[in-house]
Enzyme design. Structure first.
Site, short mmCIF file in Angstrom:
data_model
loop_
_atom_site.label_atom_id
_atom_site.label_comp_id
_atom_site.label_asym_id
_atom_site.label_seq_id
_atom_site.Cartn_x
_atom_site.Cartn_y
_atom_site.Cartn_z
N HIS A 134 0.83 -1.22 0.00
CA HIS A 134 0.00 0.00 0.00
C HIS A 134 0.85 1.26 0.00
CE1 HIS A 134 -3.85 -2.15 0.85
NE2 HIS A 134 -3.06 -2.99 1.48
N ASN A 146 -10.34 -2.98 2.24
CA ASN A 146 -9.98 -3.00 0.82
C ASN A 146 -11.24 -2.79 -0.02
OD1 ASN A 146 -7.24 -3.46 1.11
ND2 ASN A 146 -7.39 -5.68 0.86
N HIS A 166 -4.15 1.11 11.99
CA HIS A 166 -3.92 -0.14 12.72
C HIS A 166 -5.27 -0.82 12.94
CE1 HIS A 166 -2.69 -3.20 15.29
NE2 HIS A 166 -2.37 -2.53 16.37
N TYR A 212 0.58 -4.16 12.33
CA TYR A 212 0.49 -2.74 12.00
C TYR A 212 1.35 -1.85 12.90
CZ TYR A 212 -2.80 -3.88 8.37
OH TYR A 212 -3.35 -4.40 7.23
FE1 HDE Z 1 -2.64 -4.84 5.50
N1 HDE Z 1 -0.83 -4.03 5.99
N2 HDE Z 1 -1.97 -6.66 6.09
N3 HDE Z 1 -4.36 -5.72 4.87
N4 HDE Z 1 -3.28 -3.09 4.87
C1 HDE Z 1 -0.49 -2.77 5.81
O1 HDE Z 1 0.65 -1.42 7.39
C2 HDE Z 1 -0.87 -6.88 6.83
C3 HDE Z 1 -4.68 -7.04 4.96
C4 HDE Z 1 -4.53 -2.80 4.41
O2 HDE Z 1 -3.37 3.44 3.86
C5 HDE Z 1 0.84 -2.44 6.43
O3 HDE Z 1 1.01 0.78 7.66
C6 HDE Z 1 -0.79 -8.26 7.22
C7 HDE Z 1 -6.07 -7.24 4.69
C8 HDE Z 1 -4.59 -1.41 4.01
O4 HDE Z 1 -1.77 3.30 5.37
C9 HDE Z 1 1.23 -3.74 7.12
C10 HDE Z 1 -1.89 -8.85 6.65
C11 HDE Z 1 -6.58 -5.99 4.43
C12 HDE Z 1 -3.33 -0.89 4.26
C13 HDE Z 1 0.11 -4.66 6.73
C14 HDE Z 1 -2.61 -7.85 5.96
C15 HDE Z 1 -5.48 -5.06 4.53
C16 HDE Z 1 -2.54 -1.96 4.81
C17 HDE Z 1 1.84 -1.85 5.47
C18 HDE Z 1 -2.27 -10.32 6.72
C19 HDE Z 1 -8.00 -5.63 4.05
C20 HDE Z 1 -2.86 0.52 3.98
C21 HDE Z 1 1.96 -0.39 5.83
C22 HDE Z 1 -2.36 -10.82 8.05
C23 HDE Z 1 -8.94 -5.89 5.12
C24 HDE Z 1 -3.18 1.45 5.11
C25 HDE Z 1 1.17 -0.25 7.03
C26 HDE Z 1 -2.74 2.85 4.75
C27 HDE Z 1 -1.22 -1.81 5.21
C28 HDE Z 1 0.08 -5.93 7.13
C29 HDE Z 1 -3.79 -8.13 5.21
C30 HDE Z 1 -5.67 -3.67 4.30
C31 HDE Z 1 2.60 -4.28 6.80
C32 HDE Z 1 0.30 -8.88 8.03
C33 HDE Z 1 -6.84 -8.56 4.73
C34 HDE Z 1 -5.78 -0.68 3.42
O5 HDE Z 1 1.22 -3.61 8.51
#
Ligand code: HDE
Length: 729
Positions: free
Chosen positions: A85, A158, A349, A372
């Site tokens: 992202h 998402n 988060h 997060y």
């Molecule tokens: Fe994320 N995801 N994600 N994700 N995610 C991040 O956090 C993560 C997942 C989503 O505009 C990271 O600050 C893991 C699902 C959005 O700043 C990180 C898993 C969904 C955004 C991270 C998922 C999301 C992130 C990277 C599986 C939809 C952007 C930078 C367990 C429900 C937020 C950050 C923004 C961002 C980890 C799966 C949505 C690395 C470990 C499912 C919208 O923490």
């Protein structure tokens, strides 16, 4: 005034070139408060044009504190981009709840009709780097930070309601697979490469999400025209401690719309900031984007009522089974003041919840709860990122967390522990009755195991339901997307393995994709060599009972559910040459503006252009600075000189593309000749029934003409125009 004087000053200084003279002049300078140039430590700077040197042609001196500070700060301007992202755009706004939801939740921000809560929302693509194109085929992030009176609630979702994987432990593998390949860092912001499809073809659980990502949902027309989903099942808990399961939805009031793949690729070249610009401009123009918050509520007693598992993030609850209740409205009404300070530094988060909102045991969500904070520690450099203005709650913060990099708060007193008596026991724990967060006491039992529930193993039923719910052109687009993506995969076994999965979803889908790849559909699906499916690899045995019906469909899964829709903020290119039909163009613009849409003039050159009635216009674009992929429709105006367009290859391509991308193309009088030059039809002015309802021609602009144009834009696209691209289904 002051500005004028200061420019006088530098002018004189340059003319004289003499320090003494300059000092004399500067004595009279008045600098308005807050505008003087200083170092980071507040010392006023007298010369920001020259570094300190030993003689005008001599070496720079280390002593130059201004030069050192300026360059050091510059050297440290970049922070690590988000690992996923990274490319995003954001806006401020407000959320208003329609009616009290206290029967479901004790969350204060949902507790009273009309209650407003400030929000900050960031949209993003997932795979690309910060500078990549907005139009990559990808999932879009839809992250909302509610600044509630009880602390921040982050709904980090998402635009697709399911995810690739069921368990967080697979997330690093998924992301490594989709990111550019590690040996050569290619391709950027694209899943069309071997490592992604290698991983996916070994992960049958990803098939439902794959159907969504290969659909046009992955190519939104605008951030303002996409849905959002919380994905996981959460809990709402009311004041009596009663819990219900909930899925969160965002429903855009402008409908759900996408662009065509060819268009997406062209937009990436013409305007890689397409979505960012669209969001920014809509808000600047006061056309505030809006979504309704929707809830699907499932009683605790109904947890096992469905064939699928509510804890499985690769499954939706079809809206026909549990309707979406619309409970409030999100309006984005202010652009950020500074991209870095706000859009880049915002830290979401999934674990930021408020009383009345709780988690489920979804194993994907559980892993996110760890990730997060961990990622912000690296990205934002330490544990105090919650003090950055965009992350600060509006609710007051009091706790015993102390110190660390970049601490802003100056904590007073000597007490930073609990329990204490020296500080009067403060900060005090908050009893539940006074609003304190209490975790829902969900019963938990079982042996410690690394395993998944049997109920997680139907990987194909909902993938099929999605495919079967699509309109014909939407299915065609999925097939073409798979042909494209797998066509970019070099390893034939990976292609074959994928087609094997597609055959479990739909035989025709598999056949048509296989044909495009020049391979046969494998007779038996290759059982994946990983452990995420039952050892027998028998998908049928795990098919969910309520969607085992192979013809099950869910209407809202097709974007056709959104048409016809409002045309507010849609952009129509109006192609004009000198002495164009002024009255006609004015009538088209008025008709569009009456619906909140825009008519923007595209002329052969920039600069004033006169209409036949003497009105002078300033065109927004020249044919070189515009492209029809940046508009929703095209109208070619009438005029004696309209035929001049015929000599412009760019103009012919402009309308050709619009037609090919199934947009409304309209023309009056001699403007029709340009459509014909673009091979959109022949003899159209004589034919009262031109080719299709999105090709609108007339001798002149009439009420009927503008009504047809508005109706065609409201239908978004005339996808049935793609016959020559059609594959037999
Ligand atoms: Fe994320 N995801 N994600 N994700 N995610 C991040 O956090 C993560 C997942 C989503 O505009 C990271 O600050 C893991 C699902 C959005 O700043 C990180 C898993 C969904 C955004 C991270 C998922 C999301 C992130 C990277 C599986 C939809 C952007 C930078 C367990 C429900 C937020 C950050 C923004 C961002 C980890 C799966 C949505 C690395 C470990 C499912 C919208 O923490």
């Amino acid at each position: 005034m002051a500005k004028e004087r200061s420019s006088e000053r530098s002018g004189s200084a340059q003319r004289s070139g003499a320090g003494a003279k300059r000092d004399q002049l500067e004595e009279h300078v008045e600098i308005p408060d807050g505008t003087s140039l200083t170092t980071d430590h507040g010392a006023p700077i007298n010369d920001d044009q020259n570094s300190l040197k030993a003689g005008a042609r001599g070496p720079s001196l280390l002593e130059d504190f201004h030069l050192r500070e300026k360059i050091t700060h510059f050297d440290h301007e970049r922070i690590p981009e988000r690992v996923v992202h990274a490319r995003g755009s954001a806006a401020h706004g407000v959320f208003e709840v329609y009616e009290s939801l206290s029967q479901y939740t004790r969350a204060d921000f949902l507790g009273a009709a009309g209650k407003q809560t400030p929000v900050f929302v960031r949209f993003s693509t997932v795979a690309g780097s910060r500078g990549s194109s907005d139009l990559a085929r990808d999932v879009r992030g839809f992250a909302v930070k509610f600044y509630t009176d009880e602390g921040n609630f982050d709904l980090v979702g998402n635009n697709i309601p399911v995810f690739f994987i069921q368990d967080a432990v697979k997330f690093p593998d998924l992301v490594h697979a989709v990111k550019p390949e590690p040996h050569n860092e290619m391709p950027q912001a694209a899943s069309a490469h071997d490592t992604f499809w290698d991983f996916i073809s070994l992960m049958p659980e990803s098939m439902h999400m794959i159907m969504w990502v290969m659909s046009d949902r992955a190519l939104p027309r605008s951030y303002r025209m996409m849905e959002g989903f919380g994905v996981h099942t959460f809990r709402l808990v009311n004041a009596r401690g009663k819990s219900q399961f909930v899925k969160f939805h965002w429903k855009p009031l402008l409908g759900v719309h996408a662009v065509a793949w060819d268009e997406a690729q062209k937009i990436s070249g013409k305007d890689p900031d397409f979505h960012r610009r669209d969001l920014w401009e809509a808000i600047e123009a006061g056309a505030f984007p809006e979504w309704e918050l929707g809830l699907q509520i499932v009683e605790e007693k109904d947890e096992f009522k469905f064939g699928f598992d509510l804890l499985d993030p690769t499954k939706i609850i079809p809206e026909e089974l549990v309707p979406v209740e619309r409970v409030g409205k999100l309006t984005l009404n202010r652009n950020p003041d500074n991209f870095f300070a706000e859009t880049e530094q915002v830290a979401f988060h999934v674990g930021n919840v408020v009383p009345g909102i709780d988690f489920s045991n979804d194993p994907l969500m559980q892993g996110r709860l760890f990730s997060y904070t961990d990622t912000q520690l690296l990205r934002l450099g330490g544990p105090n990122f919650h003090e950055i203005p965009i992350n600060r709650p509006v609710a007051p913060m009091h706790n015993n967390q102390r110190d660390g990099h970049m601490r802003q708060e100056i904590n007073r007193g000597r007490v930073s522990y609990n329990p204490n008596s020296l500080g009067g026991g403060c900060p005090m724990q908050v009893p539940q009755a006074a609003g304190g967060y209490v975790t829902f006491p969900a019963a938990t039992e079982g042996a410690k195991v690394r395993a998944r529930g049997e109920s997680f193993f139907d990987h194909y039923s909902q993938a099929r339901m999605f495919f079967m719910s699509q309109a014909e052109h939407e299915r065609q687009h999925i097939i073409k997307a798979l042909r494209f993506e797998l066509g970019k995969v070099e390893t034939v076994e990976i292609r074959e393995r994928m087609v094997g999965h597609l055959a479990q979803i739909d035989a025709t889908l598999a056949q048509l994709v296989a044909k495009g790849l020049g391979i046969a559909v494998p007779k038996r699906a290759t059982p994946p060599p990983n452990m995420s499916v039952p050892a027998d690899g028998n998908a049928k045995a795990h098919q969910h009972r309520d969607i085992a019906d192979r013809e099950a469909v869910s209407v809202p899964l097709s974007m056709m559910d959104s048409v016809p829709g409002p045309i507010a903020t849609r952009k129509v290119a109006i192609m004009v040459t000198k002495e164009f039909d002024g009255a006609g163009v004015a009538a088209v613009v008025r008709a569009l503006e009456a619906e909140g849409a825009q008519g923007l003039l595209v002329a052969p050159e920039l600069g004033d252009i006169s209409a036949d009635n003497g009105d002078v216009y300033v065109p927004e674009f020249s044919i070189l600075t515009a492209s029809s992929v940046l508009f929703d429709a095209v109208y070619v105006a009438d005029g004696e000189k309209a035929v001049e367009w015929l000599a412009e290859a760019d103009a012919v391509e402009f309308v050709k593309d619009a037609y090919k991308h199934c947009k409304a193309v309209a023309a009056t009088g001699r403007g029709v000749e340009l459509l014909e030059e673009a091979e959109i039809g022949t003899g159209m002015l004589d034919d009262p029934e031109p080719a299709d309802e999105a090709t609108i021609v007339g001798a002149k602009v009439t009420r009927g003409f503008t009504q047809k144009l508005v109706a065609a834009v409201a239908n978004h696209r005339l996808w049935s125009r793609e016959p020559e691209l059609h594959l037999p289904l």
